[in-house]
Enzyme design. Structure first.
Site, PDB file in Angstrom:
ATOM      1  N   HIS A  41       4.596  18.120   1.979  1.00 56.93           N
ATOM      2  CA  HIS A  41       3.662  18.586   3.007  1.00 56.93           C
ATOM      3  C   HIS A  41       2.736  17.456   3.452  1.00 56.93           C
ATOM      4  O   HIS A  41       2.544  17.237   4.656  1.00 56.93           O
ATOM      5  CB  HIS A  41       2.829  19.766   2.471  1.00 56.93           C
ATOM      6  CG  HIS A  41       1.797  20.245   3.444  1.00 56.93           C
ATOM      7  ND1 HIS A  41       0.511  19.746   3.473  1.00 56.93           N
ATOM      8  CD2 HIS A  41       1.866  21.166   4.451  1.00 56.93           C
ATOM      9  CE1 HIS A  41      -0.169  20.347   4.438  1.00 56.93           C
ATOM     10  NE2 HIS A  41       0.629  21.213   5.043  1.00 56.93           N
TER      11      HIS A  41
ATOM     12  N   GLU B 212      22.990 -27.825   4.994  1.00 58.97           N
ATOM     13  CA  GLU B 212      21.612 -28.202   4.659  1.00 58.97           C
ATOM     14  C   GLU B 212      21.548 -29.533   3.912  1.00 58.97           C
ATOM     15  O   GLU B 212      20.479 -29.961   3.487  1.00 58.97           O
ATOM     16  CB  GLU B 212      20.961 -27.096   3.819  1.00 58.97           C
ATOM     17  CG  GLU B 212      21.777 -26.665   2.611  1.00 58.97           C
ATOM     18  CD  GLU B 212      21.265 -25.375   1.989  1.00 58.97           C
ATOM     19  OE1 GLU B 212      20.111 -24.994   2.255  1.00 58.97           O
ATOM     20  OE2 GLU B 212      22.009 -24.760   1.213  1.00 58.97           O
TER      21      GLU B 212
ATOM     22  N   SER C 203      17.606 -25.440   8.425  1.00 59.27           N
ATOM     23  CA  SER C 203      16.838 -26.570   8.963  1.00 59.27           C
ATOM     24  C   SER C 203      15.796 -27.105   7.981  1.00 59.27           C
ATOM     25  O   SER C 203      15.475 -28.300   8.020  1.00 59.27           O
ATOM     26  CB  SER C 203      16.173 -26.178  10.286  1.00 59.27           C
ATOM     27  OG  SER C 203      15.362 -25.034  10.120  1.00 59.27           O
TER      28      SER C 203
ATOM     29  N   CYS D  31      19.297 -20.891  11.084  1.00 61.75           N
ATOM     30  CA  CYS D  31      18.264 -19.959  10.647  1.00 61.75           C
ATOM     31  C   CYS D  31      17.010 -20.748  10.309  1.00 61.75           C
ATOM     32  O   CYS D  31      17.017 -21.575   9.408  1.00 61.75           O
ATOM     33  CB  CYS D  31      18.739 -19.115   9.464  1.00 61.75           C
ATOM     34  SG  CYS D  31      19.594 -20.000   8.165  1.00 61.75           S
TER      35      CYS D  31
END
Length: 800
Positions: free
Chosen positions: A424, A684, A706, A755
């Site tokens: 509720h 990477e 990056s 990304c």
């Protein structure tokens, strides 16, 4: 339709009702009739019964001269001559002391005996539910103004209970509600639904929505479950189990798309009472019941299929109550009504709350809504004390029911000890647009009156309460004018519990799903501590791991199950678009921070370029733990159905390392190309660029990380504050690396994406990526719209 013009009927059997019969039997009973008549043939089980008509109610009012009493009493109330409590009590007593007209009484008794005959039991036990003609309608979303009575047996008790139902049309809260809504008290009638009881007192019950109640994500079914009769879940008297199921896969019987299972405390259960003065009573649950799931996976899927069928029939999101019979094991739908909050939410707008600075965390529970509020606590444990509530404060209480609504409307936020997302307190908070944290356990004990706190519901499933007033921001996001781009813009996501809030963003997939968040926050333990539990030396760690893996005979299964479910919530967000899941990339110091982790990890001087990523996966010391990740991905794709998941291998230093990792994954059932499985590699390390063509022979694509590529190209520690000025993704050497790998990837027909935050922070960097021909850019959700704009401008400039 139930009624022909000019005919009078005292009651109607459910199978003869349709949902259009609201004026005759109210929203609740007309919906039950619709399901019995239309959905039972489709496999949805609904307990049979009958409903008295609004005509029967009006006849009762007329025969007992109640109209004048009601009118006079309400006029006195409006004039301020009597209080609400006196007005309500006056009308209720008059209604209860009335007598049923003989024809109505005979019809009810005869139908009850017929229902008993159908059930094969003399004086069958029934549920008696009130259904007002203005209840459960789109313009009157505060359902539950009238009463429900369970375990009613025999014609005498049934007739007494029917009078109580009629009287419940005039509870204080129902009178107040109609005054606010502008309904004339004599225009609202009441129908009584008499329905076969499901023996959930020795089974289980709960509430189910065919939509995510917090975000409006339409592709999930949310189920709450507790032991015993269902009133405790509805009222929020217990913290129930919670399950989520991905709807689109339910048509495939081979798949098991349960994307979330959370064990609730289930503190009490409501059972039949053998005492003469009560029909039901609450008793504490056993330790075993607290630690056990109410529903099996098969039952969860059965219920979810019911929800999908009901939603498809009604053509709108639905709010349902269900019960499992402890005698025959059957699962039944006992109520269904349209969902009234998320289904009305404005499609083109989103609000984003972000907490900046905050005090210490005091308590946490289940968050309702995604908002943040600061304020001073009004701690009220008994509804009789609601006049002590300070307008604009934060309400703290054990649980709420409709009697609390007047002060809930004036609260800045609501905190309760008990309850789940379908309680509720949760439902009313959503309707009011007020943040709430339910199921805190001991909020009324830990928090105190006049205490300054912050209620933070912006972090996903967990609602957090901080000491003092936090600093936070609110941002309005306009999704009506998002530009189209050729370059795909994807999301970086880590937290499964916040993923669904972004479902309205027009994203092209998830370019980076970090599994480390699930391991760190949900699994918590080091995978080797689970696999080799007997070797864990610290007693404190052993106890914590035992508590974490409660309910799992195999601790490794806990890892696989938790990881696959966590990732599934991210995969579900964008299905069928691609989700690129990066396999674990913790450094040794981070792995050591997991439960039981220190004894399994070496101490390194420079973990950033140490034993991490691919080098762990084939290592004899860690290979078995990596196997758990592989098994989780295999379950995610093959068992749950999320074949949009692509794997990404981080920090892969050499071609030889790539070959070893691919072989290990194949051992654990993840074979490149099989069943459409793609495997990418993070780009990477400069070696990934220099040998890109050879890496492309082994992998299906590249995702440029990056941060690490900048760090290793420039020789700059990205965590060094003193060198922060030298860490620059726009450095020409870094851009050369990025441009080169994009060119080489395209020559080999390989996917290549990036990304990182640079495209959102720097529009010129986005332009550089577009000029270089990047396939996708993946960013955090809060950067998505900015990056879309930057990329659209860059693509326009490239054309021009």
């Amino acid at each position: 339709m139930a009624k022909d013009k000019g005919t009078f009927r005292h009651l109607i059997w459910f199978e003869d009702l349709r949902r259009e019969d609201v004026a005759e039997v109210g929203g609740k009973n007309s919906s039950l009739g619709e399901m019995v008549s239309q959905l039972e043939p489709l496999g949805v089980k609904v307990p049979g019964g009958f409903a008295t008509t609004s005509d029967a109610f009006r006849l009762y009012v007329t025969e007992n001269n109640l109209g004048d009493i009601i009118k006079e009493t309400m006029e006195k109330l409006d004039a301020g001559k009597i209080t609400l409590a006196v007005a309500g009590r006056t009308v209720r007593e008059a209604v209860i002391h009335g007598e049923f007209p003989k024809a109505t009484r005979d019809a009810i008794v005869e139908a009850y005996h017929e229902l008993s005959k159908r059930a094969g039991k003399e004086n069958v036990d029934v549920a008696v539910r009130s259904s007002a003609t203005a209840e459960d309608l789109p313009d009157a979303s505060f359902a539950g103004q009238q009463e429900t009575y369970l375990n009613v047996t025999g014609e005498k008790q049934l007739l007494e209970t029917c009078r109580l139902c009629y009287a419940s049309l005039f509870t204080d809260r129902a009178i107040s509600y109609r005054n606010v809504q502008g309904f004339d008290h004599l225009d609202v009638a009441l129908s009584i639904g008499v329905q076969l009881m499901v023996r959930s007192d020795i089974g289980g019950s709960g509430v189910m929505f065919s939509i995510d109640t917090e975000t409006g994500f339409p592709k999930v079914v949310l189920i709450n479950a507790a032991w015993g009769l269902g009133e405790n879940v509805v009222q929020g008297a217990v913290t129930p189990d919670e399950y989520q199921v991905y709807k689109p896969f339910l048509d495939n019987p081979k798949l098991r798309p349960i994307i979330e299972k959370r064990l609730g405390a289930k503190e009490i259960k409501m059972i039949y009472s053998d005492r003469p003065d009560e029909m039901t009573r609450n008793v504490p649950t056993s330790k075993k019941e607290k630690e056990s799931w109410v529903l099996s996976d098969d039952e969860i899927l059965e219920l979810a299929r019911y929800a999908k069928t009901i939603e498809e029939h009604y053509k709108c999101p639905m709010d349902m109550e269900w019960a499992r019979d402890g005698v025959n094991g059957g699962i039944y739908i006992v109520q269904a009504r349209p969902e009234t909050v998320q289904s009305r939410a404005q499609a083109g707008a989103m609000k984003r709350f972000s907490v900046k600075k905050h005090g210490p965390e005091i308590l946490r529970g289940i968050s309702v809504g995604g908002a943040v509020a600061t304020g001073t606590i009004s701690l009220i444990e008994d509804v009789k004390d609601i006049d002590k509530f300070v307008d604009g404060s934060i309400l703290v209480t054990t649980m709420t029911d409709p009697d609390w609504v007047p002060i809930m409307k004036k609260a800045k936020a609501i905190i309760t000890d008990a309850g789940g997302r379908t309680s509720h307190a949760a439902i009313i908070s959503r309707e009011l647009g007020v943040p709430a944290i339910v199921g805190c356990g001991d909020a009324t004990h830990v928090l105190h009156d006049k205490q300054d706190v912050t209620v933070d519901c912006s972090k996903g499933d967990a609602g957090l309460i901080y000491e003092g007033f936090a600093e936070y921001t609110v941002e309005e996001l306009d999704l009506t004018h998002v530009p189209e781009t050729k370059t795909k813009i994807m999301l970086n996501l880590a937290n499964p519990t916040t993923a669904a809030r972004w479902w309205r963003l027009p994203v092209d997939g998830v370019g980076l799903a970090r599994m480390e968040f699930v391991i760190d926050n949900a699994i918590v333990a080091h995978p080797l501590a689970l696999l080799r539990f007997n070797e864990v030396r610290k007693e404190k760690d052993r106890k914590a791991i035992e508590e974490l893996t409660k309910g799992y005979d195999d601790k490794a299964e806990f890892f696989i199950d938790t990881l696959s479910r966590g990732l599934s919530r991210i995969a579900a967000l964008v299905y069928p678009n691609k989700v690129i899941v990066r396999m674990s990339d913790f450094k040794t110091n981070e792995y050591a921070g997991l439960l039981g982790g220190k004894q399994f990890e070496p101490v390194e001087e420079n973990p950033m370029i140490g034993y991490r990523g691919a080098s762990r996966y084939y290592s004899p010391e860690y290979k078995e733990a990596f196997g758990l990740e592989c098994k989780a991905i295999k379950r995610l794709r093959d068992v749950m159905g999320f074949d949009n998941v692509t794997i990404m291998i981080p920090f892969c230093r050499s071609l030889e390392e790539a070959d070893k990792v691919i072989e290990v994954m194949k051992e654990y059932g993840l074979e490149r190309g099989k069943d459409g499985l793609e495997i990418y590699v993070m780009c990477e390390i400069p070696a990934n660029v220099i040998l890109a063509e050879q890496f492309a022979d082994r992998f299906d694509g590249f995702s440029i990380g990056s941060n690490d590529l900048t760090q290793l190209t420039l020789g700059v520690d990205r965590d060094s504050g003193g060198l922060a000025g030298l860490f620059d993704e726009s450095n020409e050497a870094v851009k050369w690396m990025i441009e080169t790998v994009i060119q080489k990837a395209h020559k080999t027909n390989s996917y290549v994406g990036l990304c990182g935050q640079a495209p959102s922070n720097d529009p010129t960097f986005a332009q550089f990526l577009v000029q270089a021909g990047i396939d996708t850019i993946s960013v955090t959700p809060d950067s998505f719209l900015d990056v879309k704009e930057n990329v659209a401008l860059a693509e326009k400039a490239k054309k021009g």
